[in-house]
Design an enzyme around this catalytic site. Structure first.
Site, mmCIF file in Angstrom:
data_model
loop_
_atom_site.group_PDB
_atom_site.id
_atom_site.type_symbol
_atom_site.label_atom_id
_atom_site.label_comp_id
_atom_site.label_asym_id
_atom_site.label_seq_id
_atom_site.Cartn_x
_atom_site.Cartn_y
_atom_site.Cartn_z
ATOM 1 N N ASN A 27 84.561 44.210 72.832
ATOM 2 C CA ASN A 27 84.672 45.083 73.922
ATOM 3 C C ASN A 27 85.561 44.681 74.954
ATOM 4 O O ASN A 27 85.381 44.165 75.804
ATOM 5 C CB ASN A 27 83.600 45.808 74.568
ATOM 6 N N ARG A 43 85.468 47.797 70.016
ATOM 7 C CA ARG A 43 85.553 49.158 70.759
ATOM 8 C C ARG A 43 86.967 49.353 70.840
ATOM 9 O O ARG A 43 87.768 48.914 71.533
ATOM 10 C CB ARG A 43 84.637 49.098 72.129
ATOM 11 N N HIS A 75 82.951 57.999 75.718
ATOM 12 C CA HIS A 75 81.632 57.445 75.455
ATOM 13 C C HIS A 75 81.020 57.842 74.214
ATOM 14 O O HIS A 75 79.712 58.069 74.109
ATOM 15 C CB HIS A 75 80.788 58.129 76.772
ATOM 16 N N HIS A 79 75.277 60.750 79.937
ATOM 17 C CA HIS A 79 75.702 59.319 80.051
ATOM 18 C C HIS A 79 76.264 59.117 81.555
ATOM 19 O O HIS A 79 77.243 59.439 81.895
ATOM 20 C CB HIS A 79 76.682 58.930 79.248
ATOM 21 N N GLY A 84 76.840 56.322 83.985
ATOM 22 C CA GLY A 84 77.129 55.006 84.486
ATOM 23 C C GLY A 84 78.148 55.013 85.524
ATOM 24 O O GLY A 84 78.151 55.799 86.405
ATOM 25 N N GLY A 92 81.297 55.221 84.930
ATOM 26 C CA GLY A 92 81.757 56.487 84.234
ATOM 27 C C GLY A 92 80.698 57.285 83.820
ATOM 28 O O GLY A 92 79.910 56.830 83.622
ATOM 29 N N ARG A 152 85.574 58.235 90.122
ATOM 30 C CA ARG A 152 86.627 59.117 89.770
ATOM 31 C C ARG A 152 85.970 60.611 90.307
ATOM 32 O O ARG A 152 84.697 60.634 90.189
ATOM 33 C CB ARG A 152 86.506 59.316 88.172
ATOM 34 N N MET A 205 75.018 53.446 92.984
ATOM 35 C CA MET A 205 73.701 54.282 93.137
ATOM 36 C C MET A 205 72.538 53.945 93.823
ATOM 37 O O MET A 205 71.812 54.508 94.834
ATOM 38 C CB MET A 205 73.209 55.109 91.844
ATOM 39 N N GLY A 233 73.594 53.198 83.126
ATOM 40 C CA GLY A 233 73.075 52.536 84.459
ATOM 41 C C GLY A 233 72.179 53.483 85.360
ATOM 42 O O GLY A 233 71.261 53.207 85.640
ATOM 43 N N VAL A 234 72.871 54.567 85.612
ATOM 44 C CA VAL A 234 72.179 55.727 86.687
ATOM 45 C C VAL A 234 71.313 56.197 85.824
ATOM 46 O O VAL A 234 69.927 56.497 86.249
ATOM 47 C CB VAL A 234 73.171 56.539 87.255
ATOM 48 N N GLY A 235 71.519 56.840 84.806
ATOM 49 C CA GLY A 235 70.682 57.751 84.020
ATOM 50 C C GLY A 235 69.265 57.242 83.398
ATOM 51 O O GLY A 235 68.331 57.523 83.540
ATOM 52 N N GLU A 236 69.368 55.652 83.285
ATOM 53 C CA GLU A 236 68.189 54.955 82.774
ATOM 54 C C GLU A 236 67.340 54.302 83.837
ATOM 55 O O GLU A 236 66.118 54.207 83.650
ATOM 56 C CB GLU A 236 68.879 53.701 81.961
ATOM 57 N N GLU A 293 75.716 50.779 72.915
ATOM 58 C CA GLU A 293 76.717 50.871 72.309
ATOM 59 C C GLU A 293 77.174 49.762 71.430
ATOM 60 O O GLU A 293 77.625 49.948 70.384
ATOM 61 C CB GLU A 293 77.855 51.160 73.442
HETATM 62 P P1 ADP Z 1 79.486 51.021 83.041
HETATM 63 O O1 ADP Z 1 79.306 50.639 81.852
HETATM 64 O O2 ADP Z 1 80.202 52.437 83.332
HETATM 65 O O3 ADP Z 1 80.328 50.270 84.047
HETATM 66 P P2 ADP Z 1 76.615 51.006 83.743
HETATM 67 O O4 ADP Z 1 76.243 52.255 82.721
HETATM 68 O O5 ADP Z 1 76.289 49.635 83.431
HETATM 69 O O6 ADP Z 1 78.311 51.602 83.868
HETATM 70 O O7 ADP Z 1 76.202 51.647 84.913
HETATM 71 C C1 ADP Z 1 76.615 51.151 86.269
HETATM 72 C C2 ADP Z 1 75.946 51.921 87.296
HETATM 73 O O8 ADP Z 1 74.588 52.110 87.353
HETATM 74 C C3 ADP Z 1 75.890 51.307 88.637
HETATM 75 O O9 ADP Z 1 77.189 51.244 89.219
HETATM 76 C C4 ADP Z 1 74.805 51.743 89.459
HETATM 77 O O10 ADP Z 1 75.217 52.643 90.187
HETATM 78 C C5 ADP Z 1 73.726 52.063 88.423
HETATM 79 N N1 ADP Z 1 72.622 51.678 88.597
HETATM 80 C C6 ADP Z 1 72.200 50.388 87.920
HETATM 81 N N2 ADP Z 1 70.842 49.957 88.107
HETATM 82 C C7 ADP Z 1 70.469 51.014 88.894
HETATM 83 C C8 ADP Z 1 69.209 51.305 89.683
HETATM 84 N N3 ADP Z 1 68.007 50.233 89.429
HETATM 85 N N4 ADP Z 1 69.161 52.546 90.439
HETATM 86 C C9 ADP Z 1 69.913 53.400 90.400
HETATM 87 N N5 ADP Z 1 71.284 53.059 89.822
HETATM 88 C C10 ADP Z 1 71.533 51.992 89.175
#
Ligand code: ADP
Length: 402
Positions: free
Chosen positions: A10, A93, A182, A210, A212, A214, A243, A285, A332-335, A386
């Site tokens: 990637n 990717r 995505h 999704h 993150g 983004g 964004r 977040m 990241g945020v969703g999980e 991914e």
């Molecule tokens: P990308 O691949 O788009 O860079 P990710 O899917 O890795 O992003 O998500 C990154 C974002 O996830 C971070 O900016 C953060 O806001 C969020 N994040 C990661 N861990 C946590 C957590 N434990 N609680 C809340 N938000 C989180």
């Protein structure tokens, strides 16, 4: 034994993320990241999962070619070199595949030319993706290189969802339409959600969120994408880390005419200095939640705007799909952000989904339901992968060729 390893690359503008997988059991053999390519402070972090060893290099790595060479050396130190007969292919990717690439594709000169032709609609991403492919081709010219496109999963969107309501001739001339991004994640997560529900993907309608840095939402009917929130570029849709997502296009005219801003300044404003960051100065977040806990009103408003937009998309996709079986949170945020999941679904009980606070608070790496058994629409946390999806698609294609 036929070769079963796939290297997934990637390539970003100043970084390369990679994973080496063995597709006999989808296990990871090595993973790593090269950051700040082209700077004095480049860094490579490599982990061999076969031994559990992590190594780090700090110091200048001039370009992608040098980066990939260093990655190859690291892999060789673990007995996983790119010259190994066990390597079946390299999967790349590629962010923008336009309307042309609906499936993963073995790279040849025509494919390279088409990815290059799409640079005007993906100026931030496609050039770096191309550099990664060309560099890998130079290292192993005999090996199949497969491009897996972020846009491919969305090419099933009907014209009614993919078109903007502007002059069709102008739209066609400049290839202005909604492509979505995505896609690899939306494809993986929608399928994994069906599996979690114990049903076939063809029978399940899912809203995938999704979230993150983004962020995008998609409406997936029976395994096929019918709408998604990102458009011509990844700027449209949800509020993201930096964004803006959706806004009245006249904001741009206004900032140019009244604010005297140049197109480049507005581009930077909307892509890099907006979203959560623009609203409160933070795009992480975790930090926003910490500030909210301390009573910070600016952070609270940023959070509320983020959630309001998310809710609007969930509601819209209920209407697009007609019947929804599950809402799946990923990235990241969703999980990780239970508060975001709870707030996004709060008040939607009338439509069917609900979140169980106890289940929502449990952390973990496995796909899991966070809705009570009584909910008519399931709510799930489904970690995205991914790299595994790119490896699977690459391996399926190369396997077919044999
Ligand atoms: P990308 O691949 O788009 O860079 P990710 O899917 O890795 O992003 O998500 C990154 C974002 O996830 C971070 O900016 C953060 O806001 C969020 N994040 C990661 N861990 C946590 C957590 N434990 N609680 C809340 N938000 C989180």
């Amino acid at each position: 034994m036929s070769p079963s390893r796939v290297l997934v690359l990637n390539s970003g503008s100043s970084s390369v993320k990679y994973q080496l997988l063995d597709m006999r059991d989808s296990s990871r053999l090595a993973t790593g990241l090269v950051e700040r390519i082209g700077e004095q402070t480049s860094r490579l972090r490599h982990t061999a999962l076969t031994t559990g060893e992590t190594r780090e290099h700090n110091g200048p790595i001039a370009d992608h070619q040098a980066a990939l060479k260093t990655v190859a050396e690291e892999l060789a130190r673990d007995g996983l070199g790119l010259d190994s007969p066990e390597l079946a292919a390299i999967g790349h990717r590629v962010v923008h595949g336009g309307m042309f690439f609906t499936e993963p594709t073995v790279v040849d000169d025509d494919v390279l030319a088409e990815i290059e032709r799409l640079i005007p609609v993906a100026p931030l991403h496609n050039p770096a993706n191309l550099t990664g492919i060309r560099t890998a081709m130079a290292l192993r010219p005999d090996l199949p290189q497969v491009a897996v496109f972020d846009t491919a999963f969305h090419t099933t969107m009907p014209e009614s969802a993919a078109r903007y309501a502007i002059d069709t001739r102008i739209a066609d001339r400049y290839r202005v339409r909604r492509y979505g991004f995505h896609g690899t994640s939306h494809a993986y997560v929608s399928r994994a959600t069906a599996k979690l529900l114990g049903r076939a993907p063809e029978d399940v309608n899912v809203i995938v969120l999704h979230l993150g840095n983004g962020a995008s939402a998609s409406a997936v009917r029976g395994g096929r994408c019918v709408d998604t929130s990102m458009g011509l570029t990844p700027l449209e849709g949800l509020v993201m880390g930096t964004r803006s997502g959706d806004l009245d296009p006249a904001v741009i005219f206004h900032l140019a005419r009244v604010g005297g801003m140049s197109m480049d300044e507005i581009d930077t404003l909307l892509n890099k200095r907006s979203g959560l960051f623009g609203l409160c100065g933070d795009n992480d977040m975790r930090e926003i939640q910490r500030r909210i806990d301390e009573g910070d009103e600016e952070a609270q408003l940023a959070f509320d705007i983020y959630i309001h937009r998310l809710k609007k998309y969930i509601g819209a996709y209920f209407a697009v799909l007609g019947r929804v079986d599950a809402i799946a949170f990923t990235a990241g945020v969703g999980e990780n952000a239970a508060a975001v999941r709870a707030a996004a679904v709060a008040g939607l009980e009338g439509l069917g989904p609900a979140v169980d606070d106890g289940l929502n608070a449990v952390r973990g790496d496995a796909p899991r339901l966070i809705s009570p058994a009584s909910a008519r629409v399931a709510v799930a946390v489904v970690p995205t992968d991914e790299e595994l999806e790119i490896a699977r698609q690459t391996y399926a294609l190369v396997g077919k060729d044999k």
